[in-house]
Write an enzyme that holds these catalytic residues in place. Structure first.
Site, short mmCIF file in Angstrom:
data_model
loop_
_atom_site.label_atom_id
_atom_site.label_comp_id
_atom_site.label_asym_id
_atom_site.label_seq_id
_atom_site.Cartn_x
_atom_site.Cartn_y
_atom_site.Cartn_z
N GLU A 1 -9.30 -0.54 -1.49
CA GLU A 1 -9.74 -0.45 -2.88
C GLU A 1 -10.55 -1.68 -3.28
OE1 GLU A 1 -6.74 0.27 -1.69
OE2 GLU A 1 -6.83 2.43 -1.98
N GLU B 1 -13.43 -14.42 7.17
CA GLU B 1 -12.36 -13.53 7.62
C GLU B 1 -12.87 -12.09 7.72
OE1 GLU B 1 -8.92 -13.19 5.07
OE2 GLU B 1 -7.77 -12.22 6.65
#
Lengths: 372, 393
Positions: free
Chosen positions: B376, B247
């Site tokens: 993050e 992905e």
């Protein structure tokens, strides 16, 4: 890292081995202590010439290897890691570039072999005071018989105390011209500047310096175009050197994050610091891409060299300054001491940014070229 | 491939494309057909094109013919892509199945599963959605709670999935479920669920941009055949991590350099006497974004060259993804700022269609730094795997 051929890999590995052995940051420290005006170690420069680095952009017929800019870029990146002061970019890129682009056969024969062998150091006398000139050359050249007379001031001229030859952009009634001026020319006065880092910078005062017709490298009106192309080459190689400095500043800081303990743990465990390191790493990768694309464009003689040069120089300027600032901050107090190397990276960041036009200059140039 | 063989193959491809690619689709952005919306809603030529590609085996060029592919090499695939690009054609079979599940099944599924599921992906007839995130398991994906209990002859699944792209049009879902509650990662299994099973309900979620790309999926006493687990019971985390790599690869995929915003800015804001964009503050930010955008696409080109040459030190994808979301999000902000009051429209009259689209795109762009591993989380990955910084202890 760019995809390299065999010869480029050998050059890079050679530069790596030599720099580790001969050019650690202590070489810079030693130069500073010597308080000399040369700004570089002539013995080290002779070794660099011996390895052929000063001739990488010189055609074979004049004693060079003509390996191209990517090859030279690999070397200056490696030397940039430990901040070795040398006139390699000023002489072997900028001066060689000017002679190749604009020199007539006699000028090339006279100077290129000496530049390739390292016996001669030639530099651009470019800046005139506070700012990189943006098409505002003040130093004036007036016709005098079949020769010229030059009057004005250039400062700072890196390695200007040691150079044997200057390439001097001067204003004439018909536009900018480039002159080759001997370091010993009558009426040329050199005064040493002491800057934050040694690079043998000088104030050159031209008091009616008389030069012959053979000193004209690029005639009035053509000088600016040649100069722009020379500066593109110098900028791109300077950006490669700055990339090297930024890589080393980052690696040194990363090592510190992995060893320094506070609150009973290695400080590199703290996520606030991990994310700063990750962001800095991303900036380094972005800068490397811009630098390598620009070096490749030089060797392929691409159409967009000016845009890529300004992109690389501006990004390298911002990245190195940010990296050096973070290097000090993340080291804390020890980073503020003269004993630690961090301060050298900060000083080099500022000096290198100012060389051949700073980040702001190149952002504006990029913007103009791209229609903003 | 030898040069002459390649030339021959190239000519063959060009000829086939000429005969089979519907001219009406040339240079159309294929994006609207992908994932969102049911295939039946796509236009007739698109459906025809997909059928032809599927019959040719080019929906999955490098997969074996028994899996619905053409059994060709990556070099062949590159030639096909180049020839398509040359005439404005595109591969119509881009889907979550192709992008993520297919390559994962090739590595982790057993032979029976491959024969059963890969052809539908390769032909573009079976649409898949990704049942990973849950309301309580976003960035901390491994804390997922969807229960999967062994009932002897089947699995019984109960739980809720969220941010499931295209769930309301998907035929099947590749899902992470908990088969052991006593261990975190080691209690997760990778399960394939038929979306038409009783107890599966997909409810679209309306986003800040007004689109309903995502859905919530509720799983209530859903019975799933035992043979639908891929990679073994409690072995699903390894499968999931591999799939997430696929992905990330595709999210960081090669983006063409975004076109300059200078003409748009000059049209909306005007020029000063010197020919510059009249708003100097905005101009400066446009320049910075343009430079970073250019260096970002240079980073892609470099990564592609290095991957091809097999030299080791390519930029880490985790860092590249963050650079990409940063550059694109800033671009979205800049466009809306250029449009000014014309960038505030939601729908209806008084705004140009391009203006409305730009506003929606700006809102949608906020997802770039959240999906596929948030900004993050990508930085955590860079810090740990690339920079080798230690875990917090």
């Amino acid at each position: 890292m760019a995809v390299l051929n065999e010869e480029q890999r050998m050059l890079r590995d050679g530069a790596e081995a030599w720099a580790l052995d001969r050019a650690p940051v202590t070489a810079l420290r030693r130069l500073r202590e010597l308080d000399g005006q040369t700004g570089f170690d002539p013995d080290l420069y002779a070794e660099m010439a011996e390895m052929g680095w000063t001739g990488i952009l010189v055609p074979e017929e004049f004693g060079g290897s003509d390996f191209g800019h990517l090859s030279l870029g690999l070397i200056v990146e490696r030397l940039g890691r430990t901040l070795l002061p040398s006139p390699l970019i000023d002489s072997a890129v900028a001066a060689v570039g000017a002679l190749r682009l604009a020199g007539n056969a006699a000028q090339q024969e006279r100077f290129l072999p000496a530049l390739a062998s390292g016996e001669l150091v030639a530099v651009l006398a470019l800046d005139e005071d506070r700012r990189h000139p943006q098409r505002q050359v003040a130093l004036a050249a007036e016709r005098d018989g079949d020769g010229w007379r030059l009057s004005g001031v250039k400062r700072p001229v890196p390695f200007g105390m040691a150079a044997g030859l200057f390439i001097v952009p001067a204003r004439t009634t018909d536009g900018v011209a480039l002159f080759l001026v001997d370091g010993d020319a009558a009426g040329l006065d050199r005064r040493a500047l002491r800057e934050v880092l040694p690079r043998g910078a000088a104030i050159l005062s031209f008091d009616n310096v008389a030069v012959g017709p053979d000193a004209l490298l690029s005639p009035p009106g053509e000088g600016q175009g040649v100069l722009d192309r020379v500066l593109d080459r110098a900028c791109i190689c300077q950006a490669a050197e700055m990339l090297g400095a930024a890589v080393q500043a980052f690696e040194t800081t990363l090592d510190y994050l992995k060893t320094r303990k506070q609150f009973g743990r290695i400080i590199g465990q703290f996520q606030a610091l991990q994310h700063r390191a990750a962001n800095l790493y991303a900036e380094l990768e972005l800068t490397r891409s811009a630098v390598e694309a620009a070096l490749a464009a030089l060797d392929e003689d691409g159409d967009d060299i000016p845009v890529l040069a300004s992109l690389a120089k501006a990004l390298a300027g911002d990245t190195l300054r940010r990296m050096a600032t973070e290097m000090i901050q993340l080291h804390g107090g020890i980073g503020m001491t003269d004993e630690h190397d961090a301060g050298f990276y900060l000083k080099r960041a500022r000096v290198a940014d100012m060389s051949f036009g700073n980040a702001a200059f190149h952002r504006e140039r990029y913007a103009r070229l791209c229609g903003y | 491939m030898a040069d002459d063989v390649e030339q021959g193959f190239r000519a063959e491809v060009a000829e086939w494309l000429k005969a089979n690619f519907p001219a009406s689709l040339a240079y159309k952005n294929p994006q609207p057909y992908h994932n969102d919306g049911a295939l039946a809603d796509a236009d007739a030529d698109f459906q025809l094109w997909l059928r032809r590609i599927a019959d040719k085996g080019w929906g999955a060029v490098t997969w074996a013919p028994e899996y619905g592919g053409a059994g060709l090499t990556r070099a062949h695939e590159a030639v096909i892509n180049q020839e398509m690009a040359r005439i404005g054609a595109f591969n119509p079979n881009r889907s979550y199945g192709m992008m993520m599940l297919g390559p994962t099944l090739l590595e982790y599924a057993d032979d029976e599963q491959k024969l059963r599921f890969l052809p539908g992906i390769a032909k573009g007839t079976v649409r898949w959605c990704q049942g990973f995130s849950e309301p309580g398991a976003g960035s901390d994906l491994a804390s997922l709670q969807t229960k999967c209990i062994d009932q002897g002859d089947h699995w019984l699944v109960n739980g809720q999935k969220i941010w499931t792209s295209g769930a309301n049009h998907a035929h099947w879902c590749f899902c992470l479920v908990r088969t052991d509650t006593s261990r975190k990662q080691a209690g997760i299994s990778f399960l394939l669920i038929d979306m038409s099973s009783p107890g599966v309900e997909a409810r679209p979620i309306t986003l800040i941009s007004g689109t309903t790309h995502f859905a919530e999926v509720f799983l209530t006493d859903v019975q799933v055949p035992k043979e639908n687990i891929v990679g073994g019971v409690n072995q699903g985390w390894a499968v999931a991590k591999r799939l997430l790599q696929f992905e990330r690869d595709s999210l960081a995929g090669n983006r063409a350099e975004a076109p300059s915003l200078a003409p748009l800015a000059k049209r909306y804001i005007g020029e000063d006497a010197d020919g510059r964009i009249a708003d100097p503050d905005l101009r400066r930010r446009l320049i910075l974004n343009s430079m970073r955008s250019r260096a970002y696409s240079q980073t892609f080109q470099r990564a592609a060259r290095e991957a091809k040459a097999g030299t080791g030190t390519s930029p880490a994808l985790s860092a590249v993804k963050n650079l990409g979301s940063d550059v694109s999000q800033e671009r979205g902000e800049l466009i809306v700022e250029i449009l000014g009051n014309r960038g505030l429209g939601w729908e209806g009259g008084g705004f140009e269609p391009d203006e409305l689209e730009a506003t929606r795109a700006w809102l949608h762009s906020k997802a770039y730094s959240i999906y596929g591993g948030s900004f993050e989380i990508q930085n955590n990955i860079t810090a740990k795997r690339v920079l080798n910084l230690p875990d917090y202890q």
